[in-house]
Design a protein around this motif. Sequence first.
Motif, PDB file in Angstrom:
ATOM      1  N   LEU A 250       0.823  -1.204   0.000  1.00 34.65           N
ATOM      2  CA  LEU A 250       0.000   0.000   0.000  1.00 34.65           C
ATOM      3  C   LEU A 250       0.860   1.258   0.000  1.00 34.65           C
ATOM      4  N   TYR A 251       0.425   2.265  -0.777  1.00 28.52           N
ATOM      5  CA  TYR A 251       0.943   3.624  -0.698  1.00 28.52           C
ATOM      6  C   TYR A 251      -0.242   4.531  -0.392  1.00 28.52           C
ATOM      7  N   VAL A 252      -0.165   5.267   0.724  1.00 30.12           N
ATOM      8  CA  VAL A 252      -1.253   6.136   1.144  1.00 30.12           C
ATOM      9  C   VAL A 252      -0.742   7.569   1.187  1.00 30.12           C
ATOM     10  N   ASN A 253      -1.371   8.440   0.408  1.00 25.77           N
ATOM     11  CA  ASN A 253      -0.983   9.852   0.337  1.00 25.77           C
ATOM     12  C   ASN A 253       0.509  10.007   0.032  1.00 25.77           C
ATOM     13  N   GLY A 254       1.036   9.120  -0.815  1.00 28.48           N
ATOM     14  CA  GLY A 254       2.421   9.208  -1.252  1.00 28.48           C
ATOM     15  C   GLY A 254       3.411   8.502  -0.355  1.00 28.48           C
ATOM     16  N   LYS A 255       2.966   7.871   0.730  1.00 26.67           N
ATOM     17  CA  LYS A 255       3.884   7.195   1.641  1.00 26.67           C
ATOM     18  C   LYS A 255       3.602   5.700   1.674  1.00 26.67           C
ATOM     19  N   LYS A 256       4.688   4.921   1.736  1.00 25.89           N
ATOM     20  CA  LYS A 256       4.570   3.464   1.762  1.00 25.89           C
ATOM     21  C   LYS A 256       4.138   2.998   3.147  1.00 25.89           C
ATOM     22  N   ILE A 257       3.189   2.075   3.197  1.00 23.91           N
ATOM     23  CA  ILE A 257       2.707   1.513   4.457  1.00 23.91           C
ATOM     24  C   ILE A 257       3.477   0.212   4.717  1.00 23.91           C
ATOM     25  N   ASP A 258       4.294   0.218   5.774  1.00 25.88           N
ATOM     26  CA  ASP A 258       5.128  -0.949   6.094  1.00 25.88           C
ATOM     27  C   ASP A 258       4.490  -1.744   7.221  1.00 25.88           C
ATOM     28  N   ASP A 259       3.416  -2.459   6.916  1.00 23.93           N
ATOM     29  CA  ASP A 259       2.775  -3.342   7.885  1.00 23.93           C
ATOM     30  C   ASP A 259       3.136  -4.789   7.563  1.00 23.93           C
ATOM     31  N   ASP A 260       3.435  -5.554   8.610  1.00 22.40           N
ATOM     32  CA  ASP A 260       3.845  -6.947   8.437  1.00 22.40           C
ATOM     33  C   ASP A 260       2.615  -7.847   8.422  1.00 22.40           C
ATOM     34  N   TRP A 261       1.880  -7.829   7.284  1.00 24.31           N
ATOM     35  CA  TRP A 261       0.691  -8.667   7.158  1.00 24.31           C
ATOM     36  C   TRP A 261       1.079 -10.066   6.739  1.00 24.31           C
ATOM     37  N   GLN A 262       0.429 -11.046   7.312  1.00 20.86           N
ATOM     38  CA  GLN A 262       0.721 -12.439   7.017  1.00 20.86           C
ATOM     39  C   GLN A 262      -0.016 -12.897   5.759  1.00 20.86           C
ATOM     40  N   PRO A 263       0.567 -13.828   4.980  1.00 20.24           N
ATOM     41  CA  PRO A 263      -0.122 -14.346   3.789  1.00 20.24           C
ATOM     42  C   PRO A 263      -1.457 -14.984   4.160  1.00 20.24           C
ATOM     43  N   GLY A 264      -2.478 -14.673   3.408  1.00 25.24           N
ATOM     44  CA  GLY A 264      -3.811 -15.231   3.645  1.00 25.24           C
ATOM     45  C   GLY A 264      -4.630 -14.467   4.655  1.00 25.24           C
ATOM     46  N   ALA A 265      -4.039 -13.440   5.302  1.00 28.72           N
ATOM     47  CA  ALA A 265      -4.765 -12.682   6.315  1.00 28.72           C
ATOM     48  C   ALA A 265      -5.761 -11.730   5.658  1.00 28.72           C
ATOM     49  N   VAL A 266      -6.958 -11.621   6.241  1.00 32.94           N
ATOM     50  CA  VAL A 266      -7.985 -10.692   5.771  1.00 32.94           C
ATOM     51  C   VAL A 266      -7.889  -9.422   6.619  1.00 32.94           C
ATOM     52  N   GLU A 267      -7.685  -8.270   5.981  1.00 40.91           N
ATOM     53  CA  GLU A 267      -7.537  -7.000   6.690  1.00 40.91           C
ATOM     54  C   GLU A 267      -8.611  -6.015   6.230  1.00 40.91           C
ATOM     55  N   ARG A 268      -9.193  -5.320   7.214  1.00 39.84           N
ATOM     56  CA  ARG A 268     -10.148  -4.241   6.937  1.00 39.84           C
ATOM     57  C   ARG A 268      -9.513  -2.927   7.390  1.00 39.84           C
ATOM     58  N   LEU A 269      -9.290  -1.998   6.475  1.00 34.79           N
ATOM     59  CA  LEU A 269      -8.514  -0.796   6.740  1.00 34.79           C
ATOM     60  C   LEU A 269      -9.285   0.444   6.319  1.00 34.79           C
ATOM     61  N   THR A 270      -8.998   1.564   7.005  1.00 31.10           N
ATOM     62  CA  THR A 270      -9.582   2.852   6.663  1.00 31.10           C
ATOM     63  C   THR A 270      -8.479   3.906   6.723  1.00 31.10           C
ATOM     64  N   TYR A 271      -8.342   4.719   5.651  1.00 30.90           N
ATOM     65  CA  TYR A 271      -7.317   5.749   5.609  1.00 30.90           C
ATOM     66  C   TYR A 271      -7.967   7.101   5.317  1.00 30.90           C
ATOM     67  N   THR A 272      -7.374   8.162   5.927  1.00 29.26           N
ATOM     68  CA  THR A 272      -7.896   9.505   5.761  1.00 29.26           C
ATOM     69  C   THR A 272      -6.823  10.433   5.186  1.00 29.26           C
ATOM     70  N   LYS A 273      -7.141  11.735   5.117  1.00 27.90           N
ATOM     71  CA  LYS A 273      -6.216  12.700   4.521  1.00 27.90           C
ATOM     72  C   LYS A 273      -4.994  12.913   5.407  1.00 27.90           C
ATOM     73  N   GLY A 274      -3.964  13.541   4.820  1.00 30.00           N
ATOM     74  CA  GLY A 274      -2.768  13.902   5.570  1.00 30.00           C
ATOM     75  C   GLY A 274      -1.834  12.719   5.731  1.00 30.00           C
ATOM     76  N   ASP A 275      -1.087  12.722   6.862  1.00 34.42           N
ATOM     77  CA  ASP A 275      -0.141  11.649   7.125  1.00 34.42           C
ATOM     78  C   ASP A 275      -0.889  10.333   7.227  1.00 34.42           C
ATOM     79  N   PRO A 276      -0.430   9.267   6.539  1.00 31.61           N
ATOM     80  CA  PRO A 276      -1.183   8.006   6.537  1.00 31.61           C
ATOM     81  C   PRO A 276      -1.492   7.527   7.938  1.00 31.61           C
ATOM     82  N   GLN A 277      -2.768   7.266   8.154  1.00 33.51           N
ATOM     83  CA  GLN A 277      -3.185   6.743   9.442  1.00 33.51           C
ATOM     84  C   GLN A 277      -4.411   5.900   9.237  1.00 33.51           C
ATOM     85  N   GLU A 278      -4.485   4.814   9.995  1.00 35.76           N
ATOM     86  CA  GLU A 278      -5.651   3.951   9.932  1.00 35.76           C
ATOM     87  C   GLU A 278      -6.769   4.561  10.728  1.00 35.76           C
ATOM     88  N   GLY A 279      -7.983   4.549  10.152  1.00 32.99           N
ATOM     89  CA  GLY A 279      -9.128   5.086  10.873  1.00 32.99           C
ATOM     90  C   GLY A 279      -9.652   4.084  11.887  1.00 32.99           C
TER      91      GLY A 279
END
Length: 279
Positions: A250-279
């Motif tokens: 993932l790249y959010v607002n121009g920045k790379k998201i370095d999350d260590d997600w495991q293969p096969g994992a289901v993730e529900r994410l929310t991102y807003t304006k400005g510095d990348p942050q999960e809602g």
Amino acid sequence: MSIGNSPEDERPFEDVTEEARPPIGRVLQQARIAAGLTVDDVSTATRVRIAIVHAIEADNFAPCGGDVYARGHIRTLAKAVHLDPGPLLDQYDAEHGGRPAPTPAAPLFEAERIRPERRGPNWTAAMVAAIVAVIGFVGFTMFKGETDSGSKDQVAEGSTPSADKSSAPSAGTGKPTDPKPDPTESAIAAAPQDKVTVQVSATDGRSWISAKDHNGRLLFDGLLKQGESKTFQDSSKINLVLGDAGAIQLYVNGKKIDDDWQPGAVERLTYTKGDPQEG
């Protein structure tokens, strides 16, 4: 006293060597639970209605509307929960009278050969074609002009935003332009600051993804193959569901998201304006 086998010894042996196979619906349900997916997730990913998914998991194929549709739904649901559909289809055929017979092809007839008549040039058709060509050229020119004028305010999927005019050298100063951004960075780094921009790339495999805007409107719902990417933009919020988060970058607002997600994992994410942050 009689000599020989008693009547009890002559009873037929019961064949208990073959274990009963679990129902098709139970197999699909257990695979879905093991994959961490809800019925709503599977229905959204496969476009099979929730009521039909529930019925199939209860081993009730009547709502499917026939064997052909039932076999199609079984194949689609099996792939969504990472199962081989072949054994399930064989089991369905064995329990429901075999594979449906193919529809016979309609007979082909040779068209009657008709000797063409000599005709003069069709000036009416030529005139109509010329008018259509002129209208098409004018429409294309107007559309191209509108696209060029509005390109500064739009960020399209797969397109590279234009460089800011402030980076151009001043007239007569001879100063070099600002250095170009690192080519490894995403092109969405130049996305507007008053919006949220999310780029989803399948770098390590394929994954089903779903994206919605702040109003809940569906922006994309489908399978992202390895090497493919999608870019989504909204005025305030982007909601994501990743079917295999381990395969996604993932790249959010121009920045790379370095999350260590495991293969096969289901993730529900929310991102807003400005510095990348999960809602």
